[in-house]
Design a protein around this motif. Structure first.
Motif, PDB file in Angstrom:
ATOM      1  N   LYS A 189      -5.417   3.160  -3.100  1.00 24.40           N
ATOM      2  CA  LYS A 189      -5.764   4.190  -4.044  1.00 24.40           C
ATOM      3  C   LYS A 189      -5.188   5.715  -3.535  1.00 24.40           C
ATOM      4  CE  LYS A 189      -9.471   1.856  -6.123  1.00 24.40           C
ATOM      5  NZ  LYS A 189     -10.905   1.767  -6.475  1.00 24.40           N
ATOM      6  N   ALA A 190      -5.354   5.920  -2.233  1.00 21.85           N
ATOM      7  CA  ALA A 190      -4.937   7.309  -1.833  1.00 21.85           C
ATOM      8  C   ALA A 190      -3.555   7.566  -1.928  1.00 21.85           C
ATOM      9  CB  ALA A 190      -5.509   7.605  -0.341  1.00 21.85           C
ATOM     10  N   ALA A 191      -2.610   6.624  -1.542  1.00 19.15           N
ATOM     11  CA  ALA A 191      -1.396   6.777  -1.836  1.00 19.15           C
ATOM     12  C   ALA A 191      -0.900   6.967  -3.236  1.00 19.15           C
ATOM     13  CB  ALA A 191      -0.597   5.828  -1.264  1.00 19.15           C
ATOM     14  N   GLU A 192      -1.615   6.112  -4.094  1.00 21.12           N
ATOM     15  CA  GLU A 192      -1.267   6.295  -5.604  1.00 21.12           C
ATOM     16  C   GLU A 192      -1.425   7.735  -5.919  1.00 21.12           C
ATOM     17  OE1 GLU A 192      -3.402   3.135  -7.556  1.00 21.12           O
ATOM     18  OE2 GLU A 192      -1.900   1.669  -6.818  1.00 21.12           O
ATOM     19  N   PHE A 193      -2.916   8.162  -5.466  1.00 22.76           N
ATOM     20  CA  PHE A 193      -3.400   9.487  -6.055  1.00 22.76           C
ATOM     21  C   PHE A 193      -2.219  10.560  -5.788  1.00 22.76           C
ATOM     22  CE2 PHE A 193      -5.847  13.291  -6.026  1.00 22.76           C
ATOM     23  CZ  PHE A 193      -6.830  13.128  -7.160  1.00 22.76           C
TER      24      PHE A 193
ATOM     25  N   GLU B  37       0.878  -1.049  -0.053  1.00 23.51           N
ATOM     26  CA  GLU B  37      -0.169   0.216  -0.051  1.00 23.51           C
ATOM     27  C   GLU B  37       0.814   1.360  -0.093  1.00 23.51           C
ATOM     28  OE1 GLU B  37      -4.025  -1.462   2.250  1.00 23.51           O
ATOM     29  OE2 GLU B  37      -2.544  -0.491   3.447  1.00 23.51           O
ATOM     30  N   ASP B  38       2.250   1.244   0.238  1.00 20.60           N
ATOM     31  CA  ASP B  38       2.901   2.399   0.237  1.00 20.60           C
ATOM     32  C   ASP B  38       3.338   2.693  -1.406  1.00 20.60           C
ATOM     33  OD1 ASP B  38       3.192   2.202   2.801  1.00 20.60           O
ATOM     34  OD2 ASP B  38       5.274   1.794   2.914  1.00 20.60           O
ATOM     35  N   ARG B  39       3.614   4.168  -1.444  1.00 20.25           N
ATOM     36  CA  ARG B  39       4.037   4.679  -2.731  1.00 20.25           C
ATOM     37  C   ARG B  39       5.104   5.497  -2.724  1.00 20.25           C
ATOM     38  NH1 ARG B  39       1.568   0.846  -3.929  1.00 20.25           N
ATOM     39  NH2 ARG B  39      -0.172   0.317  -5.364  1.00 20.25           N
ATOM     40  N   TYR B  40       5.835   5.988  -3.539  1.00 15.53           N
ATOM     41  CA  TYR B  40       6.931   7.163  -3.368  1.00 15.53           C
ATOM     42  C   TYR B  40       7.043   7.907  -4.541  1.00 15.53           C
ATOM     43  CZ  TYR B  40      10.032   4.840  -6.776  1.00 15.53           C
ATOM     44  OH  TYR B  40      10.652   4.221  -7.738  1.00 15.53           O
ATOM     45  N   PHE B  41       7.544   9.049  -4.532  1.00  9.77           N
ATOM     46  CA  PHE B  41       7.921   9.804  -5.674  1.00  9.77           C
ATOM     47  C   PHE B  41       9.112  10.711  -5.609  1.00  9.77           C
ATOM     48  CE2 PHE B  41       7.658  13.567  -8.416  1.00  9.77           C
ATOM     49  CZ  PHE B  41       6.982  13.298  -9.834  1.00  9.77           C
ATOM     50  N   ALA B  42       9.959  10.698  -6.814  1.00 10.30           N
ATOM     51  CA  ALA B  42      11.272  11.155  -6.831  1.00 10.30           C
ATOM     52  C   ALA B  42      11.646  12.004  -8.057  1.00 10.30           C
ATOM     53  CB  ALA B  42      12.435  10.301  -6.474  1.00 10.30           C
ATOM     54  N   ALA B  43      11.592  13.108  -8.167  1.00  7.65           N
ATOM     55  CA  ALA B  43      12.033  13.971  -9.297  1.00  7.65           C
ATOM     56  C   ALA B  43      13.086  14.904  -9.057  1.00  7.65           C
ATOM     57  CB  ALA B  43      10.988  14.533  -9.918  1.00  7.65           C
TER      58      ALA B  43
ATOM     59  N   ARG C  95      22.272  21.372  -9.416  1.00  2.00           N
ATOM     60  CA  ARG C  95      20.882  20.742  -9.014  1.00  2.00           C
ATOM     61  C   ARG C  95      20.084  21.925  -8.021  1.00  2.00           C
ATOM     62  NH1 ARG C  95      20.801  15.610 -10.525  1.00  2.00           N
ATOM     63  NH2 ARG C  95      22.805  14.527 -10.969  1.00  2.00           N
ATOM     64  N   LYS C  96      19.134  22.442  -8.737  1.00  3.75           N
ATOM     65  CA  LYS C  96      18.615  23.487  -8.177  1.00  3.75           C
ATOM     66  C   LYS C  96      17.274  22.979  -7.533  1.00  3.75           C
ATOM     67  CE  LYS C  96      20.415  27.026 -11.000  1.00  3.75           C
ATOM     68  NZ  LYS C  96      19.971  28.263 -11.986  1.00  3.75           N
ATOM     69  N   LYS C  97      16.419  22.255  -7.902  1.00  3.89           N
ATOM     70  CA  LYS C  97      15.113  21.762  -7.709  1.00  3.89           C
ATOM     71  C   LYS C  97      14.776  20.389  -7.685  1.00  3.89           C
ATOM     72  CE  LYS C  97      11.954  25.622  -8.793  1.00  3.89           C
ATOM     73  NZ  LYS C  97      10.686  25.843  -9.539  1.00  3.89           N
ATOM     74  N   ALA C  98      14.067  19.590  -6.744  1.00  2.29           N
ATOM     75  CA  ALA C  98      13.888  18.451  -6.545  1.00  2.29           C
ATOM     76  C   ALA C  98      12.549  18.340  -5.536  1.00  2.29           C
ATOM     77  CB  ALA C  98      14.763  17.683  -5.737  1.00  2.29           C
ATOM     78  N   PHE C  99      11.663  17.197  -6.044  1.00  5.83           N
ATOM     79  CA  PHE C  99      10.703  16.899  -5.191  1.00  5.83           C
ATOM     80  C   PHE C  99      10.681  15.278  -4.709  1.00  5.83           C
ATOM     81  CE2 PHE C  99       6.084  15.371  -4.635  1.00  5.83           C
ATOM     82  CZ  PHE C  99       5.677  15.970  -3.607  1.00  5.83           C
ATOM     83  N   PHE C 100      10.601  15.122  -3.407  1.00  8.00           N
ATOM     84  CA  PHE C 100      10.576  13.589  -3.215  1.00  8.00           C
ATOM     85  C   PHE C 100       9.439  13.430  -2.059  1.00  8.00           C
ATOM     86  CE2 PHE C 100      15.079  14.912  -3.380  1.00  8.00           C
ATOM     87  CZ  PHE C 100      15.297  14.107  -4.347  1.00  8.00           C
ATOM     88  N   GLY C 101       8.759  12.229  -2.065  1.00  7.67           N
ATOM     89  CA  GLY C 101       7.784  11.871  -1.211  1.00  7.67           C
ATOM     90  C   GLY C 101       7.495  10.485  -0.878  1.00  7.67           C
ATOM     91  N   VAL C 102       7.143   9.846   0.288  1.00 14.20           N
ATOM     92  CA  VAL C 102       6.776   8.676   0.685  1.00 14.20           C
ATOM     93  C   VAL C 102       5.289   8.781   1.194  1.00 14.20           C
ATOM     94  CG1 VAL C 102       7.013   6.882   2.367  1.00 14.20           C
ATOM     95  CG2 VAL C 102       9.142   7.921   1.135  1.00 14.20           C
ATOM     96  N   PHE C 103       4.481   7.807   0.835  1.00 11.22           N
ATOM     97  CA  PHE C 103       3.107   7.762   0.838  1.00 11.22           C
ATOM     98  C   PHE C 103       2.703   6.524   1.405  1.00 11.22           C
ATOM     99  CE2 PHE C 103       4.521  10.608  -2.581  1.00 11.22           C
ATOM    100  CZ  PHE C 103       3.755  11.859  -2.280  1.00 11.22           C
ATOM    101  N   ASP C 104       2.041   6.734   2.864  1.00  9.10           N
ATOM    102  CA  ASP C 104       1.780   4.991   3.439  1.00  9.10           C
ATOM    103  C   ASP C 104       0.271   5.116   3.400  1.00  9.10           C
ATOM    104  OD1 ASP C 104       1.381   3.000   4.934  1.00  9.10           O
ATOM    105  OD2 ASP C 104       2.362   4.044   6.745  1.00  9.10           O
ATOM    106  N   GLY C 105      -0.128   4.050   2.527  1.00  9.50           N
ATOM    107  CA  GLY C 105      -1.602   4.165   2.382  1.00  9.50           C
ATOM    108  C   GLY C 105      -2.348   3.202   3.711  1.00  9.50           C
TER     109      GLY C 105
END
Length: 356
Positions: A141-145, A112-118, A126-136
């Motif tokens: 579905k909420a973590a994916e969204f 049920e976990d999801r992540y994002f890294a850009a 390297r000026k910008k980045a976004f990271f996230g960990v999402f524990d559903g």
């Protein structure tokens, strides 16, 4: 469902002394003896798995983001979110020298976990980045969204806001918009989130729920977020002021006797009390900032902040070829050995790559 699960449904065979009254005059049965169990005082967690699998799903690094694309709002986090596949036991992603991701499915069911890294593709600075960990919880579905939309919503809020709009305000608006959009879909379940936005040498860390961010300052661990649990004094006061209640079930404080976190994306049936508003902390990235760990509570329930930093440092500092991905694996293994049954997802970010 395990008592430690974020969502708890009491068994109909377990009677509560405060909610069930047995008539004392019944000649056919003797009232069951009920034992009052004192709920423990809720403490702020210093620390917040599946059997080893022979099959490891190797994932390629996320595609670099092309900032030169023509859309009116060219988002630095518009790449497709890279998430653990359904049924996947393990996911590994590594951007050499910048970040590493490791996700391991727990023993309770589907991942049920999801992540994002850009990361900004400019190799010079390297000026910008976004990271996230999402524990559903209650499904993925909420973590994916959230993984697919939160970064873009933060970016849109930052660009559409009035001049001088703070990153804290943009992050708050991004979280709330993501929550509103998910609720409109009518899907069940929810997700805890922890995110890191890096821009021009500034680090903004936010969370809603019990995912946590821990930074290493010269080897000393420091939590940059606070776990949002119903037993916290401020969260308890807010929930009760809105007409809700917090109950202790099997030693864990839960909203309306069901949910063990008080903030997050989704949870439509508890939305009156479970808010999506994050808490954010911003810092200027300093030379002594070594790395940042973002992780779900599957790690923090069994590993302390300082233990996590101590495990990671030998793999990332003072070595010719840092092995942050191996450090991620070691942390997950440690949590599993200590009995974690939950999904474990974590990102290690090398902050020295973003010092200006």
């Amino acid at each position: 469902m395990a008592p430690e699960s974020p969502v708890f449904f009491p068994s109909p065979l377990v009677f509560s002394p405060t909610s069930v009254k047995t008539p004392s005059s019944s000649p056919r049965s003797t009232p069951p003896k009920l034992t009052m169990v004192a709920c423990p005082r809720r403490k702020t967690k210093e620390t917040t798995s599946s059997p080893d699998s022979d099959t490891v799903l190797k994932r390629k690094r996320p595609p670099m983001l092309d900032l030169k694309l023509p859309p009116a709002v060219a988002s630095w986090c518009s790449t497709t979110a890279k998430t653990p596949e359904k049924g996947g036991e393990v996911v590994e992603v590594e951007e050499d020298g910048v970040y590493s991701v490791y996700c391991k499915r727990g023993r309770r069911g589907p991942m049920e976990d999801r992540y994002f890294a850009a990361v900004d593709p400019d190799e010079r600075v390297r000026k910008k980045a976004f990271f996230g960990v999402f524990d559903g919880h209650g499904g993925s579905k909420a973590a994916e969204f959230a993984a697919a939309n939160l970064g873009n919503n933060i970016e849109a809020a930052e660009k559409s806001g009035e001049e001088g709009c703070s990153i804290e305000r943009a992050i708050k608006e991004g979280y709330i918009k993501t929550d509103e959009e998910f609720l409109k879909e009518g899907s069940r379940g929810g997700a805890c989130c922890v995110t890191a936005v890096i821009s021009k040498g500034e680090l903004a860390v936010s969370n809603a729920g019990d995912c946590r961010a821990v930074i290493s300052r010269g080897g000393v661990a420091e939590a940059l977020t606070t776990d949002h649990n119903p037993g916290q004094a401020d969260e308890l006061k807010r929930i009760e002021a809105l007409g809700g209640y917090v109950d202790c079930c099997n030693g864990i404080w839960r909203i309306q006797g069901t949910l063990a976190v008080s903030r997050g994306i989704g949870d439509r049936y508890l939305k009156e009390w479970v808010i999506a508003e994050p808490e954010t902390r911003t810092l200027r990235i300093q030379p002594e900032f070594e790395f940042l760990i973002l992780a779900s509570d599957g790690l923090w329930d069994k590993v302390t902040n300082q233990e996590a930093v101590d495990v990671v440092r030998p793999y990332c500092l003072g070595v010719e070829n840092p092995k942050a991905l191996l450090a991620c694996k070691k942390l997950a293994e440690l949590s599993c050995k200590r009995g974690s049954l939950d999904d474990i997802s974590l990102i290690i970010i090398q902050l020295q790559q973003f010092v200006l």
